[in-house]
Design an enzyme around this catalytic site. Sequence first.
Site, PDB file in Angstrom:
ATOM      1  CG  ASP A  46      -2.060   0.756   1.255  1.00  0.00           C
ATOM      2  OD1 ASP A  46      -2.575   1.001   0.162  1.00  0.00           O
ATOM      3  OD2 ASP A  46      -2.535   1.130   2.345  1.00  0.00           O
ATOM      4  CD  GLU A  69      -7.302   4.156   2.301  1.00  0.00           C
ATOM      5  OE1 GLU A  69      -7.095   3.519   1.263  1.00  0.00           O
ATOM      6  OE2 GLU A  69      -8.068   3.770   3.208  1.00  0.00           O
ATOM      7  CG  ASP A 122      -7.836   3.130  -2.120  1.00  0.00           C
ATOM      8  OD1 ASP A 122      -6.789   2.744  -1.553  1.00  0.00           O
ATOM      9  OD2 ASP A 122      -8.973   2.813  -1.739  1.00  0.00           O
ATOM     10  CB  ILE A 124      -3.836  -1.523  -2.005  1.00  0.00           C
ATOM     11  CG1 ILE A 124      -2.439  -1.734  -2.590  1.00  0.00           C
ATOM     12  CG2 ILE A 124      -4.603  -2.855  -2.085  1.00  0.00           C
ATOM     13  CD1 ILE A 124      -1.722  -2.960  -2.029  1.00  0.00           C
ATOM     14  CG  ASP A 125     -10.681   0.222  -3.397  1.00  0.00           C
ATOM     15  OD1 ASP A 125     -10.987   0.462  -2.217  1.00  0.00           O
ATOM     16  OD2 ASP A 125     -11.520  -0.015  -4.287  1.00  0.00           O
ATOM     17  CB  THR A 127      -6.579  -3.789   2.315  1.00  0.00           C
ATOM     18  OG1 THR A 127      -7.694  -3.552   3.146  1.00  0.00           O
ATOM     19  CG2 THR A 127      -5.995  -2.453   1.897  1.00  0.00           C
ATOM     20  CG  ASP A 269     -12.840   3.648  -0.656  1.00  0.00           C
ATOM     21  OD1 ASP A 269     -11.757   3.112  -0.964  1.00  0.00           O
ATOM     22  OD2 ASP A 269     -13.226   3.775   0.526  1.00  0.00           O
TER      23      ASP A 269
HETATM   24  P1  AMP Z   1     -14.959  -3.101  -0.866  1.00  0.00           P
HETATM   25  O1  AMP Z   1     -13.702  -3.680  -1.411  1.00  0.00           O
HETATM   26  O2  AMP Z   1     -15.955  -2.746  -1.900  1.00  0.00           O
HETATM   27  O3  AMP Z   1     -15.533  -3.907   0.243  1.00  0.00           O
HETATM   28  O4  AMP Z   1     -14.564  -1.677  -0.262  1.00  0.00           O
HETATM   29  C1  AMP Z   1     -13.370  -1.432   0.386  1.00  0.00           C
HETATM   30  C2  AMP Z   1     -13.427  -0.047   0.978  1.00  0.00           C
HETATM   31  O5  AMP Z   1     -14.504   0.055   1.897  1.00  0.00           O
HETATM   32  C3  AMP Z   1     -12.218   0.337   1.770  1.00  0.00           C
HETATM   33  O6  AMP Z   1     -11.289   0.994   0.955  1.00  0.00           O
HETATM   34  C4  AMP Z   1     -12.751   1.253   2.874  1.00  0.00           C
HETATM   35  O7  AMP Z   1     -12.346   2.596   2.677  1.00  0.00           O
HETATM   36  C5  AMP Z   1     -14.260   1.171   2.683  1.00  0.00           C
HETATM   37  N1  AMP Z   1     -15.033   1.066   3.938  1.00  0.00           N
HETATM   38  C6  AMP Z   1     -14.592   0.886   5.200  1.00  0.00           C
HETATM   39  N2  AMP Z   1     -15.633   0.874   6.078  1.00  0.00           N
HETATM   40  C7  AMP Z   1     -16.760   1.050   5.342  1.00  0.00           C
HETATM   41  C8  AMP Z   1     -18.156   1.143   5.668  1.00  0.00           C
HETATM   42  N3  AMP Z   1     -18.609   1.018   6.911  1.00  0.00           N
HETATM   43  N4  AMP Z   1     -19.010   1.350   4.650  1.00  0.00           N
HETATM   44  C9  AMP Z   1     -18.588   1.457   3.378  1.00  0.00           C
HETATM   45  N5  AMP Z   1     -17.286   1.379   3.013  1.00  0.00           N
HETATM   46  C10 AMP Z   1     -16.383   1.175   3.979  1.00  0.00           C
HETATM   47 MG    MG Z   2     -10.254   1.784  -0.593  1.00  0.00          MG
END
Ligand code: AMP
Ligand code: MG
Length: 325
Positions: A46, A69, A122, A124-125, A127, A269
């Site tokens: 990251d 980030e 981001d 690494i989106d 993680t 994100d």
């Molecule tokens: P995903 O891979 O779609 O599950 O999304 C990952 C991203 O969700 C991460 O980069 C976080 O920034 C974000 N994230 C963390 N907590 C939450 C939450 N409560 N609701 C929505 N997104 C979140």
């Molecule tokens: Mg992310």
Amino acid sequence: MSEFEKELAIGLKAVREASDVCRRVQKEIAGSSLEKEDRSPVTIADFASQAIVCRILAESFPDDPVIGEETAADLLSNERRPFLDRVVGLLSPAHPGVTAETVCGWIDAGRGESSSRFWTLDPIDGTKGFLRGEQYAVSLALIVDGQIVVSLLGCPNLSAEDGWDRETGCLFSAVRGQGAQLRRLDGSNETKAVRVSGTGKPSAARFCESVESGHSAHGRSSKIAELLGIQSTPVRLDSQAKYGVVARGEADAYLRLPTKAGYREKIWDHAGGVLVVEEAGGKVTDVDGKPLEFTHGRELSANRGVIVTNGLLHNAILDAVAKTA
Ligand code: AMP
Ligand code: MG
């Protein structure tokens, strides 16, 4: 030269280099007997990814702020200091003799504030997907006067279509008004146009959503599917790869339904994915049908949740979302 041609070219280079480092780290952990709770590989990848992208952007666009980030301060605690040394080690082959101080400077170039023109990253989106050996993305976008004008989305583990092997991964890009494109993540510059699906019948809609139920309300999405008469189960994948999957028509919608009242989506994100879907002919709003506003700093503070569709299904899905509120 077309508008934002240089920004696109530099963005592609940055996302490719960052993705390459992420893949190297993910390959190292594959098959290793890593403790489930050990997040060190993703931390290292990251920060290395953010350092690479910020360094490349600063070289070509020294006046552009970057909102990333991560911050280098998070690597300077005693406990995390060994990670910094590993980040330096990852960057050394390309930058012989690079120091920890220089690397921290690159990472902290991502501590910019929003202004009339800025990038958001981001590194690494997804993680959790990275650690599971599944989907993750390197997401980068340029925002000018509150509008996303260039989006880049590197998806190292997203299989490309016919003839493009899975190992190669995908790189989506879009420039406002110029359409969305797909490239292989390796050096090849062959491009394919990206178009959303033509599915107009709500009951035929194929949904995708987060793997993590803490990031999107799974129970609510199944109620929405039921209201629309959808039989198929949603595809769950991590990261903004979901935007790529809708943009190229493999899914018809991506639902991100709030799980907590106070949570606000982060700009990094979404910014790398939104314009790819819009330029592929799709539509992106929040759960109330409002456009996402990238003018409030690091968060989408005027919006709640995100609904991404091929455009044709947008109103029907928003209606069903409202009925489950
Ligand atoms: P995903 O891979 O779609 O599950 O999304 C990952 C991203 O969700 C991460 O980069 C976080 O920034 C974000 N994230 C963390 N907590 C939450 C939450 N409560 N609701 C929505 N997104 C979140
Ligand atoms: Mg992310």
